[in-house]
Design an enzyme around this catalytic site. Sequence first.
Site, PDB file in Angstrom:
ATOM      1  N   ARG A   1     -28.399 -25.409 122.103  1.00  8.09           N
ATOM      2  CA  ARG A   1     -28.594 -24.069 122.663  1.00  8.09           C
ATOM      3  C   ARG A   1     -30.053 -23.895 123.053  1.00  8.09           C
ATOM      4  NH1 ARG A   1     -26.133 -20.807 117.595  1.00  8.09           N
ATOM      5  NH2 ARG A   1     -27.756 -22.076 116.656  1.00  8.09           N
TER       6      ARG A   1
ATOM      7  N   ARG B   1     -29.752 -19.026 122.253  1.00  7.75           N
ATOM      8  CA  ARG B   1     -29.925 -18.526 120.873  1.00  7.75           C
ATOM      9  C   ARG B   1     -31.264 -17.804 120.835  1.00  7.75           C
ATOM     10  NH1 ARG B   1     -30.976 -16.976 116.294  1.00  7.75           N
ATOM     11  NH2 ARG B   1     -30.046 -17.719 114.371  1.00  7.75           N
TER      12      ARG B   1
ATOM     13  N   ASP C   1     -26.896 -12.778 117.972  1.00  7.21           N
ATOM     14  CA  ASP C   1     -28.105 -13.495 118.376  1.00  7.21           C
ATOM     15  C   ASP C   1     -27.850 -14.662 119.325  1.00  7.21           C
ATOM     16  OD1 ASP C   1     -27.156 -15.565 116.645  1.00  7.21           O
ATOM     17  OD2 ASP C   1     -28.283 -14.728 114.977  1.00  7.21           O
TER      18      ASP C   1
ATOM     19  N   GLU D   1     -23.047 -13.183 110.469  1.00  6.34           N
ATOM     20  CA  GLU D   1     -21.985 -13.880 111.201  1.00  6.34           C
ATOM     21  C   GLU D   1     -20.856 -12.930 111.594  1.00  6.34           C
ATOM     22  OE1 GLU D   1     -22.169 -17.027 112.309  1.00  6.34           O
ATOM     23  OE2 GLU D   1     -24.159 -17.068 111.411  1.00  6.34           O
TER      24      GLU D   1
ATOM     25  N   ASP E   1     -32.074 -13.625 113.135  1.00  9.57           N
ATOM     26  CA  ASP E   1     -30.784 -14.071 112.657  1.00  9.57           C
ATOM     27  C   ASP E   1     -29.959 -12.826 112.386  1.00  9.57           C
ATOM     28  OD1 ASP E   1     -28.879 -15.979 111.848  1.00  9.57           O
ATOM     29  OD2 ASP E   1     -29.469 -15.797 109.757  1.00  9.57           O
ATOM     30  N   THR E   2     -28.724 -12.860 112.829  1.00 12.80           N
ATOM     31  CA  THR E   2     -27.833 -11.730 112.566  1.00 12.80           C
ATOM     32  C   THR E   2     -26.678 -12.213 111.694  1.00 12.80           C
ATOM     33  OG1 THR E   2     -26.554 -12.135 114.595  1.00 12.80           O
ATOM     34  CG2 THR E   2     -28.392 -10.567 114.734  1.00 12.80           C
TER      35      THR E   2
END
Length: 168
Positions: free
Chosen positions: A106, A59, A48, A67, A64-65
């Site tokens: 970001r 971002r 992401d 980690e 959300d992906t």
Amino acid sequence: MPHRARARAGLGLALALGSGCSVSEGDDGAGSACGPSEGVVAQVIDGDTIDLASGERVRYLMIDTPESTVEQECWGPEAKAANAMLVSGQTVQLSYDLECEDEFGRLLAYVSVSGQVINEVLVERGHACVLHIPPNGEALVDTYEALEYEAEQLNKGLWSACDPAPCG
């Protein structure tokens, strides 16, 4: 979870880029008050987050992906690979919402390639979960939750591989 009830409301994909401080008509390509309207992806950081050749780190909004950088979570490497296949080396279009940056500096954006919103694609294919942080994404939360619900029901991506799923 509460979002699953709302997710049944339908996709509403027409709203994908319809709110916030996105680039206005007749823009000269320089961008919005938030940042550039487009850029070439120089590096895919994870599922992401990307770096543009111009130096900005972006971002993805609303997702959300797992980690894949410091720690390796279930489906993290797969999410990064999926993102890379979609955007690496590509010229991407950026659309912004109400808040331009996160606490790490970001840029926060919806990222598109050839009219396809990558944020949505990653959720739809089971590579990402919905991460709604208001005020951004208010107009799109139902759309993204519907995409997540469908991916979960079809056991796509992380939904079939991770137990428990890395989504909250």
